[in-house]
Design a protein around this motif. Structure first.
Motif, short mmCIF file in Angstrom:
data_model
loop_
_atom_site.label_atom_id
_atom_site.label_comp_id
_atom_site.label_asym_id
_atom_site.label_seq_id
_atom_site.Cartn_x
_atom_site.Cartn_y
_atom_site.Cartn_z
N GLN A 110 2.31 18.70 36.52
CA GLN A 110 2.54 19.55 37.69
C GLN A 110 3.27 18.75 38.78
N ALA B 63 7.42 23.62 36.07
CA ALA B 63 6.15 23.48 36.78
C ALA B 63 6.32 22.84 38.16
N ALA C 82 -0.95 25.38 40.63
CA ALA C 82 0.10 26.06 39.86
C ALA C 82 0.56 27.36 40.50
#
Length: 243
Positions: free
Chosen positions: A132, A185, A224
């Motif tokens: 991430q 991401a 996220a």
């Protein structure tokens, strides 16, 4: 342990951002143009109980320095989770549009704009290896064209032909980068810490460096579902600033 590189982190807001993220369990690379000052910052952080920190010599205006820092961090694990482009300079004042020296503008842009691009491009492949990845470009409300066009804005009269314009350019780069990484991401945002009391303004800002460091760190810690391609400021209701 997730890793963070913060440029210009040996003092002020960058230092406080590093301290806060270290407290959240991140391993911090203190990017510093002067390695001795970087090591002094690390020593102070360690005295305060933050052991997962180390200094890296990194001059954002020197491509060779950036590449050496990249090679070193890559050798330590090959992955970078967060990049915070914090290093910046004000430039010589005053900065009236009709009289500012071109060399002054160029010098400011070398650090505040071109330096960010140099660092980001260099570290992008390490960031892509993270699950991430996050990029935070530390900007300023003085880079907002919308606010600068509003006579009711508190800082409407604070026009700077070098510093403010460099942050406007940085904001534009943030939008382009976030768009290019939109299907990944990555979360890429421009974050204004607000008018903070620092060396930049002879410590006249109403905000303190600790709170501003926490605000920047907030956008390094997005999950996220967090936003990307946005401009945030603690001085704006709802935190999202107009471009």
């Amino acid at each position: 342990m997730k890793t963070v590189l913060i440029t210009g982190a040996n003092k002020s807001i960058g230092y406080e951002t590093a301290k806060y993220l270290a407290a959240q369990g991140y391993y911090i690379y203190i990017g510093s143009r002067d390695i001795n000052r970087g090591q002094q910052a690390v020593t102070q952080l360690q005295k305060e109980g933050y052991t997962s920190v180390e200094a890296v010599q990194l001059d954002v205006t020197d491509a060779s320095s950036v590449q050496k820092a990249k090679a070193y961090i890559e050798s330590k694990g090959g992955v970078l989770d967060v990049l915070i482009n914090n290093a910046g300079i004000l430039g010589q004042m005053p900065q009236q549009a009709g009289s500012v020296a071109t060399e002054n503008v160029k010098e400011v842009f070398e650090t505040n704009f071109f330096g960010v691009i140099t660092v980001t491009v260099a570290f992008l492949d390490l960031l892509k290896k993270a699950a991430q990845p996050r990029i935070v470009n530390v900007t300023s409300g003085l880079g907002s064209l919308t606010l600068h066009s509003d006579p009711a804005w508190s800082y409407y009269a604070y026009k700077t032909a070098a510093y403010g314009t460099s942050k406007t350019a940085l904001n534009a780069y943030t939008v382009v980068l976030a768009y290019e990484l939109r299907d990944t991401a990555f979360k890429v945002n421009a974050v204004d810490p607000g008018y903070t009391a620092t060396d930049f303004n002879e410590h006249r800002g109403p905000r303190n460096v600790a709170d501003s460091g926490v605000f920047i760190a907030k956008y390094a810690l997005l999950d996220a579902d967090g936003p990307t391609g946005k401009f945030f400021s603690p001085e704006i209701a709802g935190e999202e600033s107009p471009w």
